[in-house]
Design an enzyme around this catalytic site. Structure first.
Site, mmCIF file in Angstrom:
data_model
loop_
_atom_site.group_PDB
_atom_site.id
_atom_site.type_symbol
_atom_site.label_atom_id
_atom_site.label_comp_id
_atom_site.label_asym_id
_atom_site.label_seq_id
_atom_site.Cartn_x
_atom_site.Cartn_y
_atom_site.Cartn_z
ATOM 1 N N PHE A 1 0.854 -1.190 0.000
ATOM 2 C CA PHE A 1 0.000 0.000 0.000
ATOM 3 C C PHE A 1 0.886 1.235 0.000
ATOM 4 O O PHE A 1 1.686 1.437 0.929
ATOM 5 C CB PHE A 1 -0.914 -0.003 1.229
ATOM 6 C CG PHE A 1 -1.846 -1.184 1.256
ATOM 7 C CD1 PHE A 1 -3.058 -1.149 0.578
ATOM 8 C CD2 PHE A 1 -1.498 -2.342 1.940
ATOM 9 C CE1 PHE A 1 -3.910 -2.244 0.587
ATOM 10 C CE2 PHE A 1 -2.344 -3.441 1.963
ATOM 11 C CZ PHE A 1 -3.554 -3.393 1.282
ATOM 12 N N VAL B 1 2.123 -1.979 4.552
ATOM 13 C CA VAL B 1 1.793 -0.550 4.515
ATOM 14 C C VAL B 1 3.100 0.236 4.556
ATOM 15 O O VAL B 1 3.910 0.057 5.466
ATOM 16 C CB VAL B 1 0.907 -0.169 5.728
ATOM 17 C CG1 VAL B 1 0.614 1.325 5.745
ATOM 18 C CG2 VAL B 1 -0.394 -0.973 5.705
ATOM 19 N N CYS B 2 3.314 1.077 3.579
ATOM 20 C CA CYS B 2 4.576 1.830 3.509
ATOM 21 C C CYS B 2 4.691 2.771 4.704
ATOM 22 O O CYS B 2 3.810 3.596 4.952
ATOM 23 C CB CYS B 2 4.662 2.633 2.223
ATOM 24 S SG CYS B 2 6.129 3.681 2.186
ATOM 25 N N VAL B 3 5.794 2.661 5.410
ATOM 26 C CA VAL B 3 5.988 3.451 6.636
ATOM 27 C C VAL B 3 6.022 4.945 6.341
ATOM 28 O O VAL B 3 5.378 5.737 7.043
ATOM 29 C CB VAL B 3 7.247 2.978 7.416
ATOM 30 C CG1 VAL B 3 8.513 3.089 6.582
ATOM 31 C CG2 VAL B 3 7.411 3.758 8.718
ATOM 32 N N GLY C 1 2.595 6.197 5.074
ATOM 33 C CA GLY C 1 1.654 6.109 6.182
ATOM 34 C C GLY C 1 1.864 7.226 7.187
ATOM 35 O O GLY C 1 0.915 7.874 7.635
#
Lengths: 99, 116, 124
Positions: free
Chosen positions: B39, B76-78, B81
């Site tokens: 994501f 989920v891309c840090v 996000g």
């Protein structure tokens, strides 16, 4: 390559942009709002027929149905596929999305 | 075949996540492997834990979590996000947060990488 | 790592900056990919070519200007190739002299071939 187009051709240039990149044996897959492309009598009917001379054009059935386009309203020789067919097309050709 | 999935749009406003979901389900039914769903951009919102649509509507976060129970890795891309407030306390599972290296990893290990 | 073992990945950038802001996060991904010693290419086509227009100043928008970043990507972050499509430039009244970074201008036919050689194509 499998060219996946998502946007309506009335809204963006993605359809034309992808056509510029079509090679022999490449497949065009229209999903989401891009399915409006294949409506008979629309501005892009001739464009679709042009693509069909050298390449195959597929449309995601769920998206066509959702948008109230009946089979009789679709440009001839455009094929409808379900998600299973979508998966099969991705297996056949490397996908490139034209968002 | 092994499929890697990149989701860049958020839920509800765009159809991308719904299309990706239906693709993943069909791919798994056909016996293919999903190496992971990454994501990125607004796509990170798809994993927001506070998501609570009206009961008669699909809950995108939940249907994705059901896929996760079937072994589909959600990433989920840090950085994306953090920018949007989807962090370890607001994401549905803090273990899903990871770096962009994971996206490259998907490109390497998957036979096909699909951008939705 | 030998050239054969490297995974060929191409970022396809087709959106203009600012109105929709894919650029910054696309760059963040490019930087990361470059660090992993893979064969990473970037292609600007369609409205994506506007990302390279020189003279950008988004300070009044409170945003950063990334147009000069691409040269650094190539030189310092091991991005193998950065291409911009000739026809897209021309359609938009741009030429080599209008670009903020030194990148390779390729025509559609050449870029199509490069695209076809990729293992993964990521669209932004």
């Amino acid at each position: 390559m499998l060219h996946i187009i998502k946007k309506s051709p009335y809204e963006t240039n993605a359809l034309n942009d992808s056509i510029n990149y079509l090679m022999e044996n490449d497949i065009v897959l229209l999903i989401e709002d891009a399915v409006y492309t294949v409506k008979k009598g629309g501005k892009f009917e001739d464009t679709v027929k042009g693509i069909l001379q050298n390449n195959k054009v597929y449309c995601l059935e769920a998206d066509i149905k959702a948008r109230g386009i009946s089979e009789g309203e679709i440009v001839e020789n455009v094929k409808l596929i379900d998600y299973k067919g979508f998966v099969e097309k991705v297996c056949e050709q490397n996908p490139v999305t034209w968002p | 075949m092994k499929f890697g999935i990149l989701v860049k749009d958020g839920p509800y406003m765009h159809q991308a996540m719904d299309t990706a979901y239906n693709f993943i389900v069909a791919a798994m039914e056909a016996g293919h492997e999903i190496t992971g769903v990454f994501f990125y951009n607004d796509g990170v919102y798809n994993r927001c834990s506070a998501m609570e649509p009206p009961r008669d509507e699909r809950n995108i976060m939940k249907i994705l979590s059901e896929l996760e129970l079937k072994g589909v890795k959600m990433i989920v891309c840090v950085a994306a996000g953090k920018r949007r407030g989807v962090v370890d306390t607001t994401v549905c599972d803090a273990k899903e947060i990871s770096g962009l290296g994971q996206l490259l990893e998907l490109c390497i290990v998957s036979d096909r990488m699909i951008t939705f | 790592m030998s050239e054969q073992e490297k995974t060929k990945v191409m970022f396809i950038c087709r959106t203009a900056p600012y109105g929709v802001a894919f650029e910054q996060e696309a760059i963040e991904a490019m930087v990361m990919f470059g660090a992993y010693e893979q064969d990473v290419s970037v292609a600007f086509l369609d409205d994506g070519v506007f990302s390279l227009k020189k003279g950008q100043d988004p300070s009044l928008l409170g945003k950063k200007n990334f147009s000069k970043t691409y040269e650094i990507l190539k030189d310092d972050f091991d991005i193998s190739n950065i291409y911009v499509e000739k026809e897209s430039l021309e359609e938009r009244g741009l030429s080599e002299g209008d670009l903020a970074a030194e990148v390779e201008i390729l025509d559609r036919n050449a870029l199509r071939q490069r695209m076809n050689e990729m293992k993964a194509l990521l669209s932004f």
